[in-house]
Design a protein around this motif. Structure first.
Motif, PDB file in Angstrom:
ATOM      1  N   UNK A  57      -2.419   7.387   7.369  1.00  0.00           N
ATOM      2  CA  UNK A  57      -1.479   6.260   7.418  1.00  0.00           C
ATOM      3  C   UNK A  57      -1.874   5.181   6.405  1.00  0.00           C
ATOM      4  N   UNK A  58      -0.845   4.482   5.889  1.00  0.00           N
ATOM      5  CA  UNK A  58      -1.086   3.420   4.925  1.00  0.00           C
ATOM      6  C   UNK A  58      -1.540   2.154   5.642  1.00  0.00           C
ATOM      7  N   UNK A  59      -2.421   1.445   5.020  1.00  0.00           N
ATOM      8  CA  UNK A  59      -2.889   0.167   5.558  1.00  0.00           C
ATOM      9  C   UNK A  59      -2.056  -0.946   4.903  1.00  0.00           C
ATOM     10  N   UNK A  60      -0.936  -1.264   5.552  1.00  0.00           N
ATOM     11  CA  UNK A  60      -0.021  -2.248   4.988  1.00  0.00           C
ATOM     12  C   UNK A  60      -0.650  -3.638   4.900  1.00  0.00           C
ATOM     13  N   UNK A  61      -1.490  -3.983   5.850  1.00  0.00           N
ATOM     14  CA  UNK A  61      -2.146  -5.293   5.812  1.00  0.00           C
ATOM     15  C   UNK A  61      -3.048  -5.418   4.590  1.00  0.00           C
ATOM     16  N   UNK A  62      -3.795  -4.386   4.285  1.00  0.00           N
ATOM     17  CA  UNK A  62      -4.681  -4.415   3.120  1.00  0.00           C
ATOM     18  C   UNK A  62      -3.868  -4.467   1.827  1.00  0.00           C
ATOM     19  N   UNK A  63      -2.770  -3.718   1.775  1.00  0.00           N
ATOM     20  CA  UNK A  63      -1.924  -3.741   0.581  1.00  0.00           C
ATOM     21  C   UNK A  63      -1.286  -5.114   0.395  1.00  0.00           C
ATOM     22  N   UNK A  64      -0.835  -5.716   1.486  1.00  0.00           N
ATOM     23  CA  UNK A  64      -0.242  -7.049   1.419  1.00  0.00           C
ATOM     24  C   UNK A  64      -1.267  -8.079   0.971  1.00  0.00           C
ATOM     25  N   UNK A  65      -2.462  -7.998   1.495  1.00  0.00           N
ATOM     26  CA  UNK A  65      -3.537  -8.914   1.099  1.00  0.00           C
ATOM     27  C   UNK A  65      -3.837  -8.763  -0.391  1.00  0.00           C
ATOM     28  N   UNK A  66      -3.885  -7.526  -0.862  1.00  0.00           N
ATOM     29  CA  UNK A  66      -4.144  -7.269  -2.276  1.00  0.00           C
ATOM     30  C   UNK A  66      -3.047  -7.880  -3.154  1.00  0.00           C
ATOM     31  N   UNK A  67      -1.804  -7.718  -2.748  1.00  0.00           N
ATOM     32  CA  UNK A  67      -0.691  -8.285  -3.513  1.00  0.00           C
ATOM     33  C   UNK A  67      -0.727  -9.812  -3.498  1.00  0.00           C
ATOM     34  N   UNK A  68      -1.075 -10.396  -2.368  1.00  0.00           N
ATOM     35  CA  UNK A  68      -1.185 -11.852  -2.284  1.00  0.00           C
ATOM     36  C   UNK A  68      -2.295 -12.367  -3.192  1.00  0.00           C
ATOM     37  N   UNK A  69      -3.404 -11.643  -3.241  1.00  0.00           N
ATOM     38  CA  UNK A  69      -4.512 -12.023  -4.121  1.00  0.00           C
ATOM     39  C   UNK A  69      -4.090 -11.964  -5.588  1.00  0.00           C
ATOM     40  N   UNK A  70      -3.372 -10.912  -5.950  1.00  0.00           N
ATOM     41  CA  UNK A  70      -2.898 -10.776  -7.327  1.00  0.00           C
ATOM     42  C   UNK A  70      -1.928 -11.897  -7.674  1.00  0.00           C
ATOM     43  N   UNK A  71      -1.013 -12.225  -6.744  1.00  0.00           N
ATOM     44  CA  UNK A  71      -0.054 -13.299  -6.988  1.00  0.00           C
ATOM     45  C   UNK A  71      -0.765 -14.638  -7.165  1.00  0.00           C
ATOM     46  N   UNK A  72      -1.777 -14.905  -6.347  1.00  0.00           N
ATOM     47  CA  UNK A  72      -2.538 -16.144  -6.456  1.00  0.00           C
ATOM     48  C   UNK A  72      -3.256 -16.201  -7.798  1.00  0.00           C
ATOM     49  N   UNK A  73      -3.851 -15.083  -8.217  1.00  0.00           N
ATOM     50  CA  UNK A  73      -4.541 -15.039  -9.508  1.00  0.00           C
ATOM     51  C   UNK A  73      -3.579 -15.294 -10.663  1.00  0.00           C
ATOM     52  N   UNK A  74      -2.385 -14.703 -10.598  1.00  0.00           N
ATOM     53  CA  UNK A  74      -1.392 -14.909 -11.649  1.00  0.00           C
ATOM     54  C   UNK A  74      -0.943 -16.368 -11.702  1.00  0.00           C
ATOM     55  N   UNK A  75      -0.748 -16.968 -10.539  1.00  0.00           N
ATOM     56  CA  UNK A  75      -0.334 -18.370 -10.498  1.00  0.00           C
ATOM     57  C   UNK A  75      -1.430 -19.266 -11.065  1.00  0.00           C
ATOM     58  N   UNK A  76      -2.673 -18.985 -10.711  1.00  0.00           N
ATOM     59  CA  UNK A  76      -3.799 -19.758 -11.231  1.00  0.00           C
ATOM     60  C   UNK A  76      -3.888 -19.634 -12.743  1.00  0.00           C
ATOM     61  N   UNK A  77      -3.719 -18.415 -13.236  1.00  0.00           N
ATOM     62  CA  UNK A  77      -3.781 -18.201 -14.687  1.00  0.00           C
ATOM     63  C   UNK A  77      -2.635 -18.930 -15.395  1.00  0.00           C
ATOM     64  N   UNK A  78      -1.448 -18.916 -14.793  1.00  0.00           N
ATOM     65  CA  UNK A  78      -0.296 -19.600 -15.377  1.00  0.00           C
ATOM     66  C   UNK A  78      -0.554 -21.103 -15.469  1.00  0.00           C
ATOM     67  N   UNK A  79      -1.064 -21.692 -14.409  1.00  0.00           N
ATOM     68  CA  UNK A  79      -1.361 -23.126 -14.400  1.00  0.00           C
ATOM     69  C   UNK A  79      -2.416 -23.454 -15.454  1.00  0.00           C
ATOM     70  N   UNK A  80      -3.443 -22.632 -15.558  1.00  0.00           N
ATOM     71  CA  UNK A  80      -4.490 -22.855 -16.554  1.00  0.00           C
ATOM     72  C   UNK A  80      -3.918 -22.776 -17.971  1.00  0.00           C
ATOM     73  N   UNK A  81      -3.073 -21.785 -18.221  1.00  0.00           N
ATOM     74  CA  UNK A  81      -2.493 -21.633 -19.549  1.00  0.00           C
ATOM     75  C   UNK A  81      -1.579 -22.806 -19.888  1.00  0.00           C
ATOM     76  N   UNK A  82      -0.834 -23.296 -18.904  1.00  0.00           N
ATOM     77  CA  UNK A  82       0.026 -24.454 -19.167  1.00  0.00           C
ATOM     78  C   UNK A  82      -0.816 -25.690 -19.487  1.00  0.00           C
ATOM     79  N   UNK A  83      -1.928 -25.850 -18.788  1.00  0.00           N
ATOM     80  CA  UNK A  83      -2.832 -26.958 -19.094  1.00  0.00           C
ATOM     81  C   UNK A  83      -3.404 -26.843 -20.492  1.00  0.00           C
ATOM     82  N   UNK A  84      -3.803 -25.641 -20.868  1.00  0.00           N
ATOM     83  CA  UNK A  84      -4.327 -25.415 -22.217  1.00  0.00           C
ATOM     84  C   UNK A  84      -3.259 -25.704 -23.263  1.00  0.00           C
ATOM     85  N   UNK A  85      -2.016 -25.356 -22.944  1.00  0.00           N
ATOM     86  CA  UNK A  85      -0.915 -25.608 -23.864  1.00  0.00           C
ATOM     87  C   UNK A  85      -0.696 -27.105 -24.050  1.00  0.00           C
TER      88      UNK A  85
END
Length: 108
Positions: free
Chosen positions: A4-32
């Motif tokens: 069986x798939x572990x949906x909670x772990x997959x959701x957590x992984x996706x949330x972590x990736x989304x948070x990382x992308x948002x953090x990177x976007x904010x950092x890049x905008x600041x650098x800009x």
């Protein structure tokens, strides 16, 4: 039998990736903001300019800002060639659109 798939772990992984992308976007905008010199503006001035730019519907102005932004990045790439890690962060994607807006600050 299939495992069986572990949906909670997959959701957590996706949330972590989304948070990382948002953090990177904010950092890049600041650098800009810093690289364009817009950090010399007050927060109110910068926010006001960005609001005007975001509300602009004139395609000609947007195209001119995009060209100016692309020229800024081409010029910066040549000047900062010894530091290749500075341009790999997202120059081809996100900052191009943001640069169009901040590049137009002087043109408005």
């Amino acid at each position: 039998m299939r495992k069986p798939r572990d949906f909670d772990a997959e959701l957590k992984s996706l949330e972590d990736k989304a948070r990382d992308l948002k953090t990177r976007k904010v950092q890049q905008l600041g650098e800009l903001v810093i690289s364009t010199g817009a950090d010399a503006l007050t927060a109110d001035e910068l926010a006001g300019a960005l609001v005007v730019l975001a509300e602009t519907t004139d395609a000609g102005k947007k195209e001119a800002w995009a060209k100016r932004g692309a020229a800024f990045f081409r010029g910066r790439s040549r000047r900062s060639a010894p530091a290749p890690d500075r341009n790999t962060g997202g120059t081809p994607t996100q900052p191009g659109g943001a640069q169009s807006a901040s590049g137009g600050t002087d043109a408005s």
